[in-house]
Design a protein around this motif. Structure first.
Motif, PDB file in Angstrom:
ATOM      1  N   ARG A 121      53.264  25.399  53.832  1.00 38.05           N
ATOM      2  CA  ARG A 121      53.914  25.853  55.060  1.00 38.05           C
ATOM      3  C   ARG A 121      55.165  26.668  54.712  1.00 38.05           C
ATOM      4  O   ARG A 121      56.294  26.196  54.868  1.00 38.05           O
ATOM      5  CB  ARG A 121      54.279  24.664  55.959  1.00 38.05           C
ATOM      6  CG  ARG A 121      53.068  23.878  56.441  1.00 38.05           C
ATOM      7  CD  ARG A 121      53.419  22.999  57.636  1.00 38.05           C
ATOM      8  NE  ARG A 121      54.428  22.022  57.335  1.00 38.05           N
ATOM      9  CZ  ARG A 121      54.174  20.808  56.841  1.00 38.05           C
ATOM     10  NH1 ARG A 121      52.929  20.455  56.584  1.00 38.05           N
ATOM     11  NH2 ARG A 121      55.152  19.962  56.583  1.00 38.05           N
ATOM     12  N   PRO A 122      54.982  27.872  54.226  1.00 31.58           N
ATOM     13  CA  PRO A 122      56.150  28.698  53.863  1.00 31.58           C
ATOM     14  C   PRO A 122      56.975  29.046  55.106  1.00 31.58           C
ATOM     15  O   PRO A 122      56.426  29.291  56.179  1.00 31.58           O
ATOM     16  CB  PRO A 122      55.525  29.936  53.228  1.00 31.58           C
ATOM     17  CG  PRO A 122      54.131  29.991  53.745  1.00 31.58           C
ATOM     18  CD  PRO A 122      53.710  28.569  53.956  1.00 31.58           C
ATOM     19  N   TYR A 123      58.285  29.071  54.929  1.00 41.74           N
ATOM     20  CA  TYR A 123      59.168  29.402  56.032  1.00 41.74           C
ATOM     21  C   TYR A 123      59.971  30.673  55.783  1.00 41.74           C
ATOM     22  O   TYR A 123      60.751  31.090  56.647  1.00 41.74           O
ATOM     23  CB  TYR A 123      60.110  28.234  56.342  1.00 41.74           C
ATOM     24  CG  TYR A 123      60.987  27.793  55.200  1.00 41.74           C
ATOM     25  CD1 TYR A 123      62.206  28.399  54.944  1.00 41.74           C
ATOM     26  CD2 TYR A 123      60.592  26.738  54.372  1.00 41.74           C
ATOM     27  CE1 TYR A 123      63.015  27.991  53.902  1.00 41.74           C
ATOM     28  CE2 TYR A 123      61.396  26.322  53.326  1.00 41.74           C
ATOM     29  CZ  TYR A 123      62.599  26.955  53.098  1.00 41.74           C
ATOM     30  OH  TYR A 123      63.401  26.544  52.067  1.00 41.74           O
ATOM     31  N   VAL A 124      59.776  31.295  54.628  1.00 39.76           N
ATOM     32  CA  VAL A 124      60.441  32.553  54.309  1.00 39.76           C
ATOM     33  C   VAL A 124      59.403  33.510  53.750  1.00 39.76           C
ATOM     34  O   VAL A 124      58.573  33.130  52.925  1.00 39.76           O
ATOM     35  CB  VAL A 124      61.581  32.351  53.285  1.00 39.76           C
ATOM     36  CG1 VAL A 124      62.166  33.705  52.874  1.00 39.76           C
ATOM     37  CG2 VAL A 124      62.675  31.469  53.850  1.00 39.76           C
ATOM     38  N   GLU A 125      59.439  34.756  54.208  1.00 44.80           N
ATOM     39  CA  GLU A 125      58.574  35.811  53.689  1.00 44.80           C
ATOM     40  C   GLU A 125      59.451  36.995  53.336  1.00 44.80           C
ATOM     41  O   GLU A 125      60.263  37.437  54.146  1.00 44.80           O
ATOM     42  CB  GLU A 125      57.530  36.225  54.732  1.00 44.80           C
ATOM     43  CG  GLU A 125      56.602  35.091  55.154  1.00 44.80           C
ATOM     44  CD  GLU A 125      55.701  35.491  56.301  1.00 44.80           C
ATOM     45  OE1 GLU A 125      55.935  36.588  56.870  1.00 44.80           O
ATOM     46  OE2 GLU A 125      54.784  34.726  56.633  1.00 44.80           O
ATOM     47  N   GLY A 126      59.289  37.501  52.105  1.00 46.50           N
ATOM     48  CA  GLY A 126      60.184  38.567  51.677  1.00 46.50           C
ATOM     49  C   GLY A 126      59.532  39.559  50.754  1.00 46.50           C
ATOM     50  O   GLY A 126      58.354  39.438  50.390  1.00 46.50           O
ATOM     51  N   GLN A 127      60.319  40.541  50.364  1.00 43.05           N
ATOM     52  CA  GLN A 127      59.874  41.591  49.464  1.00 43.05           C
ATOM     53  C   GLN A 127      60.931  41.809  48.382  1.00 43.05           C
ATOM     54  O   GLN A 127      62.114  41.542  48.587  1.00 43.05           O
ATOM     55  CB  GLN A 127      59.646  42.904  50.220  1.00 43.05           C
ATOM     56  CG  GLN A 127      58.574  42.818  51.295  1.00 43.05           C
ATOM     57  CD  GLN A 127      58.404  44.128  52.036  1.00 43.05           C
ATOM     58  OE1 GLN A 127      59.137  45.082  51.806  1.00 43.05           O
ATOM     59  NE2 GLN A 127      57.430  44.178  52.933  1.00 43.05           N
ATOM     60  N   ASN A 128      60.434  42.276  47.228  1.00 42.37           N
ATOM     61  CA  ASN A 128      61.311  42.731  46.144  1.00 42.37           C
ATOM     62  C   ASN A 128      62.266  41.632  45.659  1.00 42.37           C
ATOM     63  O   ASN A 128      63.474  41.803  45.627  1.00 42.37           O
ATOM     64  CB  ASN A 128      62.112  43.954  46.595  1.00 42.37           C
ATOM     65  CG  ASN A 128      62.714  44.700  45.412  1.00 42.37           C
ATOM     66  OD1 ASN A 128      62.145  44.720  44.322  1.00 42.37           O
ATOM     67  ND2 ASN A 128      63.869  45.297  45.625  1.00 42.37           N
ATOM     68  N   LEU A 129      61.688  40.514  45.253  1.00 37.04           N
ATOM     69  CA  LEU A 129      62.470  39.463  44.592  1.00 37.04           C
ATOM     70  C   LEU A 129      62.497  39.757  43.104  1.00 37.04           C
ATOM     71  O   LEU A 129      61.478  40.098  42.498  1.00 37.04           O
ATOM     72  CB  LEU A 129      61.872  38.093  44.859  1.00 37.04           C
ATOM     73  CG  LEU A 129      62.543  36.896  44.180  1.00 37.04           C
ATOM     74  CD1 LEU A 129      62.467  35.677  45.095  1.00 37.04           C
ATOM     75  CD2 LEU A 129      61.900  36.554  42.828  1.00 37.04           C
ATOM     76  N   ARG A 130      63.661  39.591  42.494  1.00 36.81           N
ATOM     77  CA  ARG A 130      63.807  39.851  41.062  1.00 36.81           C
ATOM     78  C   ARG A 130      64.344  38.602  40.371  1.00 36.81           C
ATOM     79  O   ARG A 130      65.304  37.987  40.845  1.00 36.81           O
ATOM     80  CB  ARG A 130      64.746  41.031  40.824  1.00 36.81           C
ATOM     81  CG  ARG A 130      65.042  41.284  39.360  1.00 36.81           C
ATOM     82  CD  ARG A 130      65.755  42.579  39.151  1.00 36.81           C
ATOM     83  NE  ARG A 130      66.176  42.736  37.752  1.00 36.81           N
ATOM     84  CZ  ARG A 130      66.487  43.890  37.197  1.00 36.81           C
ATOM     85  NH1 ARG A 130      66.439  44.993  37.917  1.00 36.81           N
ATOM     86  NH2 ARG A 130      66.846  43.954  35.928  1.00 36.81           N
TER      87      ARG A 130
END
Length: 746
Positions: A462-471
């Motif tokens: 149950r993910p609660y965060v969705e993002g892009q471009n994690l380093r």
């Protein structure tokens, strides 16, 4: 001359003999005939009855021989059919079969306990050897052993041979000679040769080479087992190999789980070898060329084509090269160029060759699992799993991977476990080996997730965060730096053999209520709204945050605080600095909470809007464990004190002049804050501007609300005591009464 003429001639010679010689000659001829008849009878009985195998197989655990029909027409000359020999030496079990064999045995050497066979010719020969699990102990050397000397064993009709899964099919010819003294005596392999035309070489049924011409020469100097046990016999060996043939192709198939299956299929590769080996070393001028086509499918089922080329040259050193030309969209690529100092071949400790190697290996290969890359950095909280291709540029100096080596992973499944959260995404990675003090290698990895999600460890689906471009950058620190950490005055327990830097920005949080798992929900919780989260943190080798910033922002956010519902824009900028090595305790000095354009409804039903507050924590500590615990001092700038007054009572309960304070401008507020489990305490709250002063203390636990408040505006003042639903106003000596109340926090 016909038979009648021969008979006439013999009678003429006989009649010329003296009469006294004729009887003796008759006796001699008769004796020879009887002797020959006896030999013929006994020799053939020996060969064609169980007596012969019984005599020959006195020690069947070491050597056995069986044969079919046999014949001997002259002493020392024997011909047998359907020969089958087998035996075991150490871990090696061997066997030889021949359709027919004929040879001679020297008679006189038998008197000296020597079986000398000057010549043996064999027909339709097959044979081989296998390696067993259990080694047969060699016999203790004893004097007086018989000598076996086969000067020449020759065959023009080898059909096939095998050794430990490797099979060679003829036609071929060979000439071998050997000397062996029984009872642990000396062994010698005399100069021998072998030749094959149109041969087929296979390994476990897969063809490696076909249409091959093979010429070999070999010899082993005379030695005892004590002088050259086991593989050290190669130190007594001279050998030459000349080979030309067609190579099979390599087929690689990658299934959906990433497992790679390798086999050989018919192909038109080429193989050439000209190798010379002398007593443990390759001779200068030796060379090897092997070209193998590569075919198969990748993990997506798409066909792929390529080729592998292996090259070996010997001068003063051994030079090894391997190439697989790069093709667009194909996962296989290899360019290796290694030089081994000297020409010696390690016979017992193969690892001893490693310090002799220098060169480079550049290539790409698809692995069924990339988990080993995470293990390279000793970061148990980071897992690189699933299949994937790896691009590598490895520099080797004196057998060691050298600084400047690099590798890249175009795509891999990555999971990072950080502070109770699970970060997962499809990533690309690039790594390198940097030079540290004292020639130490410091691995570095840069990992980028183009898309990722974050879930709680106990709710990974149950993910609660969705993002892009994690380093994520990982860097090992040098032994010199770790030594400094152990010095007096430094930390006593070192977890910083690895440092990691995790950065992502404006990842989407579809529902901020996901963070309520960390909050004392009875007193403080999100009730709706979406937002974003950003992070910039430094992690240690255990995946624990050392320092960093976590920022949560929400627009139109609904918040419940101390019984009051608020709606507006929230910006929480948490400054983290770990306060201990073992727990999740952090110094969060400098943390800022900004509330903008807030609207809320007071306990009496009155609505407010456009309210704002700027909160900065000083001397604050936080325990990240669920639920989060916070202790500290807060400095607050707020639009007015209306929200503080609403925490204690309804508007109509206060004297009317109190609410004129709300219109008297913004206030500077300071307070001690403690948030633990379901208890929220505000103590020593002091709010003021040039017109008024306000002091308060409040303790909230569940539905319980206990506290006191003091307000002063010019000559006017009042105090109120709150005890759950009861409110007691003090209009006379309000300040003295308030100051007489105990603080809620020490």
């Amino acid at each position: 001359m016909n038979s009648a003429q021969w008979n006439s001639q013999l009678r003429s010679y006989w009649n010329r003999l003296p009469p006294n010689v004729r009887p003796w000659l008759r006796r001699i001829v008769l004796g020879l005939l009887i002797l020959y008849a006896t030999y013929f009878l006994l020799g053939n009985l020996f060969l064609n009855t169980p007596l012969g195998p019984w005599v020959a197989n006195r020690k069947p655990e070491k050597f056995q021989i069986q044969w079919g029909p046999g014949i001997t027409l002259w002493p020392g000359r024997v011909t047998v059919w359907d020969v089958d020999m087998k035996g075991q030496v150490g871990r090696t079990r061997w066997s030889v079969q021949a359709g027919k064999a004929k040879g001679s045995v020297a008679i006189l050497p038998l008197l000296h306990k020597e079986v000398r066979v000057p010549d043996v010719e064999a027909f339709d020969v097959t044979g081989g050897a296998d390696l067993l699990e259990v080694r047969k102990p060699p016999p203790q050397p004893r004097p007086g052993g018989w000598v076996l000397r086969f000067d020449r064993i020759h065959t023009e009709s080898i059909r096939s041979g095998h050794f430990a899964g490797l099979e060679l099919q003829g036609p071929g010819s060979a000439e071998v000679g050997f000397y062996k003294q029984l009872r642990g005596g000396a062994l010698e392999l005399m100069p021998s040769t072998a030749h094959f035309d149109k041969a087929r070489l296979a390994y476990k049924g897969d063809t490696m080479l076909h249409e091959a011409r093979i010429d070999a020469r070999f010899a082993i100097a005379r030695h005892t087992r004590a002088q050259a046990p086991g593989v050290r016999k190669l130190l007594m060996t001279d050998a030459e190999l000349s080979l030309d043939g067609l190579s099979a192709a390599v087929k690689t198939v990658t299934d959906k789980q990433g497992k790679v299956t390798i086999s050989t299929v018919p192909g038109q590769g080429k193989a050439h070898a000209k190798l010379a080996f002398a007593r443990g070393s390759l001779k200068p001028g030796s060379e090897l060329r092997w070209h193998m086509p590569v075919t198969g499918t990748d993990i997506a089922g798409k066909p792929r084509e390529g080729a592998l080329d292996f090259m070996l040259d010997v001068d003063r050193d051994i030079v090894f090269k391997a190439k697989a030309p790069a093709q667009e969209g194909k996962p296989l690529f290899l360019d290796a160029d290694l030089r081994l100092r000297g020409t010696d071949i390690p016979l017992q400790d193969f690892k001893s060759v490693v310090p002799r190697a220098s060169g480079h290996v550049v290539g790409r290969w698809e692995f069924s699992s990339l988990r080993w890359l995470g293990n390279l950095f000793n970061a148990p909280w980071l897992a690189l799993d699933g299949s994937g291709a790896v691009d590598a540029d490895v520099q080797v100096v004196n057998g060691k991977i050298a600084a400047g080596s690099r590798f890249g992973i175009p795509e891999v499944d990555a999971v990072a476990h950080v502070m109770g959260s699970r970060i997962q995404g499809r990533a690309r990675a690039a790594g390198r080996l940097d030079a540290g003090p004292n020639d130490e290698l410091l691995p570095f990895l840069e990992l980028v997730m183009d898309r990722f999600n974050i879930a709680a460890e106990d709710a990974p689906n149950r993910p609660y965060v969705e993002g892009q471009n994690l380093r994520l950058d990982l860097q090992t620190i040098s032994g010199l730096e770790r030594a400094k950490l152990r010095q007096p005055g430094a930390v006593k327990q070192v977890r910083d053999a690895l440092r990691a830097h995790l950065v992502f920005a404006d990842a989407r949080v579809p529902d901020l209520r996901a963070y309520n798992r960390y909050l004392p929900v009875a007193q403080m919780r999100f009730e709706g709204g979406a937002g974003t989260v950003s992070g910039d943190v430094v992690l240690d080798g255990a995946g624990t945050v050392g320092t960093g910033v976590m920022r949560v922002k929400g627009n139109g956010t609904q918040i419940h605080f101390a019984g009051i519902s608020l709606r507006g824009n929230v910006d929480v900028n948490t400054q983290l600095r770990r306060a201990d090595l073992t727990g999740h305790n952090f110094n969060i000095d400098g943390t800022r909470v900004t509330l903008n354009n807030m609207s809320f409804t007071e306990p009496g039903g009155e609505s407010r809007s456009g309210w704002w507050a700027r909160i900065e924590l000083q001397r604050a500590r936080m325990d990240w464990d669920k639920p989060v615990t916070v202790n500290g001092r807060a400095n607050i700038a707020m639009k007015d004190v209306g929200f503080l007054l609403a925490l204690f009572s309804r508007k109509r309960d206060y004297p009317k002049w109190v609410f004129k304070m709300i219109d008297s401008g913004q206030a500077q507020v300071s307070a001690n804050v403690q948030w633990r489990d379901d208890v929220l305490v505000l103590d020593r709250v002091e709010a003021s501007n040039q017109r008024y002063d306000l002091k308060a203390r409040l303790r909230l636990k569940g539905k319980s609300r206990v506290g006191s408040l003091y307000a002063n505006w010019g000559v006017l003042s009042c105090a109120v005591a709150v005890n759950n639903g009861q409110r007691d106003f003090h209009m006379i000596k309000a300040k003295q009464w308030y100051e007489s109340q105990p603080n809620l926090l020490r």
